[in-house]
Write an enzyme that holds these catalytic residues in place. Structure first.
Site, short mmCIF file in Angstrom:
data_model
loop_
_atom_site.label_atom_id
_atom_site.label_comp_id
_atom_site.label_asym_id
_atom_site.label_seq_id
_atom_site.Cartn_x
_atom_site.Cartn_y
_atom_site.Cartn_z
N GLU A 83 0.85 -1.20 0.00
CA GLU A 83 0.00 0.00 0.00
C GLU A 83 0.88 1.24 0.00
OE1 GLU A 83 -3.27 -0.23 2.80
OE2 GLU A 83 -3.40 1.96 2.83
N LYS A 275 -6.80 -1.67 11.57
CA LYS A 275 -6.16 -1.98 10.28
C LYS A 275 -5.03 -0.99 10.03
CE LYS A 275 -5.80 -2.01 5.58
NZ LYS A 275 -5.08 -1.06 4.74
N ASP A 291 5.59 -14.13 11.25
CA ASP A 291 4.31 -14.69 10.80
C ASP A 291 3.18 -13.66 11.00
OD1 ASP A 291 1.94 -16.09 10.54
OD2 ASP A 291 2.67 -17.88 11.56
N HIS A 388 -3.54 9.74 0.13
CA HIS A 388 -3.62 8.39 -0.42
C HIS A 388 -3.54 8.39 -1.94
CE1 HIS A 388 -4.65 5.39 2.54
NE2 HIS A 388 -4.95 4.58 1.55
C1 MEV Z 1 -5.83 2.61 5.21
O1 MEV Z 1 -4.98 1.57 4.80
C2 MEV Z 1 -5.84 2.70 6.71
C3 MEV Z 1 -6.80 3.72 7.28
O2 MEV Z 1 -8.13 3.47 6.81
C4 MEV Z 1 -6.75 3.59 8.77
C5 MEV Z 1 -7.78 4.42 9.52
O3 MEV Z 1 -8.84 4.68 8.97
O4 MEV Z 1 -7.48 4.75 10.68
C6 MEV Z 1 -6.45 5.10 6.84
#
Ligand code: MEV
Length: 438
Positions: A83, A275, A291, A388
């Site tokens: 990413e 995430k 792992d 992003h």
């Molecule tokens: C994107 O890979 C991760 C985010 O969605 C995490 C978040 O929303 O805190 C930007």
């Protein structure tokens, strides 16, 4: 497609011929599979042997995130991730916090767990009594396997019999705690458990008058809530004075706390929030040959430990001070397993100064908190898409087969505009049409 027998015994070219017959691969794809093999046969063999039926390698970029100040030491983190914004986010956050005290970390424990699951038809108290009488014998039976680990400061630290669950009558498990020093220890734990299981059944089969014991399985648990690390950053809220033209330092800190609080209570938000933490942690886990499935499974289980899924990080703002902390279980190794075999994992560990497993836990947590900080900062200020999509521009331009000149023009054009795939595609069409007309 037909069922194929003996596939694993085929040579690489036999495998590819079979695949080609069955799926009619394009020449281009066959060439890609070839060109992604390592040019040195010995190294390709190492990669090939990591898995089965290998026909090529799958590359992911290894990037560097510098300026991580962790407990006073400056480090550069190797990160493997597909990413595009993750390494940039980690680096921004690391630099910001390096100027404001850095990351503070602390290992709360390193205990791992293994279980031997079995059924026992007799009285539970009799089982417990037999276990108590034989525990030393049981432990002694595995000393040949644990001796080396004990020399490194590890080994078995406790062993108990637990009944499994009210829904599973007559089901029990041997609950064994281990320390595995700098190894992740999965193979060590599983081997010891299998040996304990066979000793346990031998002990009980001599005297079946009290009950019958049947072993179901022996396996480590990837849930390691006692292999736990804490990481935090803290500063006066005034350090946020330049975070956004629209928010004062205090407003930024308050909004940041609100965003974190939402993730504490709303599982939909908590999963995405976590995430973002795993973006940073997984990248380091992958880079160091650890792992990531185990780390993810454990982290998410820990995030649910109070009965509903919640965030792994917390924010406290009070009296002009801001504290952002993460607590996460991590079971990682810096010796053994893939860490010693994969050339890039070895390189990554060297970049980190060949850390102990405990230090790698701390570095990993810092990477997680850094990415979490960057994500929330973007979310509450510019929104996530601006950064992003900018990072993603290169991928999209490649997908749209942009030439060097088109790439240069598009990068300039979108520098101050919101970017989307369709806008970019339309922009390229427009300059291509323009070129045709000229
Ligand atoms: C994107 O890979 C991760 C985010 O969605 C995490 C978040 O929303 O805190 C930007």
């Amino acid at each position: 497609m037909q069922i194929v027998n003996g596939f694993s015994k085929f040579s690489r070219s036999e495998k590819l011929n079979w695949l080609n017959r069955e799926t009619n691969l394009s020449q281009q794809t066959l060439e890609i599979l070839d060109t992604h093999l390592h040019r040195e046969e010995a190294i390709q063999e190492v990669y090939g042997d990591l898995s089965e039926n290998t026909v090529s390698n799958y590359y992911l970029p290894l990037g560097l995130a510098p300026n991580f100040l962790i407990n006073g030491d400056l480090m550069t983190l190797p990160m493997v991730i597909e990413e595009s914004s993750v390494v940039a986010a980690a680096s921004h956050s690391a630099k910001f916090w390096a100027l404001h005290g850095g990351f503070h970390t602390n290992v709360l424990g390193t205990s791992k767990v293994g279980q031997v699951h079995f059924t026992w038809s007799g009285d539970p108290e009799t089982l417990q009594a037999i276990f108590n009488q034989n525990m030393v014998l049981l432990l002694n039976s595995v000393t040949p396997m644990t001796r080396k680990m004990e020399k490194r400061g590890g080994g078995i630290t406790s062993m108990e019999i637990h009944s499994a669950h009210p829904e599973l009558p007559r089901h029990y498990h041997l609950f064994v705690r281990f320390k595995t020093a700098d190894a992740m220890g999965a193979n060590f734990i599983n081997s010891v458990l299998e040996s304990l299981a066979s000793q346990l059944s031998q002990m009980l089969e001599n005297d079946v008058s009290e009950g019958r014991l049947e072993i179901i399985m022996s396996i480590l648990s990837n849930y390691t809530p006692e292999s736990l690390v804490q990481c935090y950053v803290e500063a006066k809220t005034e350090v946020f004075r330049n975070m956004s033209p629209e928010l004062s330092a205090d407003q930024f800190a308050r909004k940041f706390q609100q965003a974190a609080d939402i993730a504490t209570h709303d599982p939909y938000r908590a999963v995405t929030h976590n995430k973002g933490i795993f973006n940073g942690m997984d990248a380091l886990i992958l880079a160091t040959g650890n792992d990531f499935r185990a780390v993810e499974a454990c982290g998410h289980a820990y995030a649910s430990r109070n009965g509903s899924y919640s965030s792994l990080s917390r924010v406290d703002v009070s009296e002009g001070s801001f504290r952002f902390s993460l607590e996460v279980p991590l079971s990682v190794g810096t010796v053994g397993g893939l860490t010693g075999v994969h050339p890039m994992a070895r390189a990554s560990l060297e970049i980190l100064g060949n850390p102990s497993a405990e230090l790698l836990m701390q570095i990993t947590a810092a990477a997680g908190l850094a990415n979490n900080f960057s994500a929330i900062r973007s979310l509450i200020t510019t929104g996530i898409q601006q950064g992003h999509m900018k990072m993603h521009l290169g991928n999209m331009l490649r997908q749209l087969k942009a030439s060097k000149e088109e790439t240069r023009r598009a990068t300039r054009y979108f520098a101050n505009r919101t970017l989307s795939y369709s806008d970019l595609s339309a922009y390229l069409d427009s300059i291509r049409n323009q070129n045709q007309q000229e």
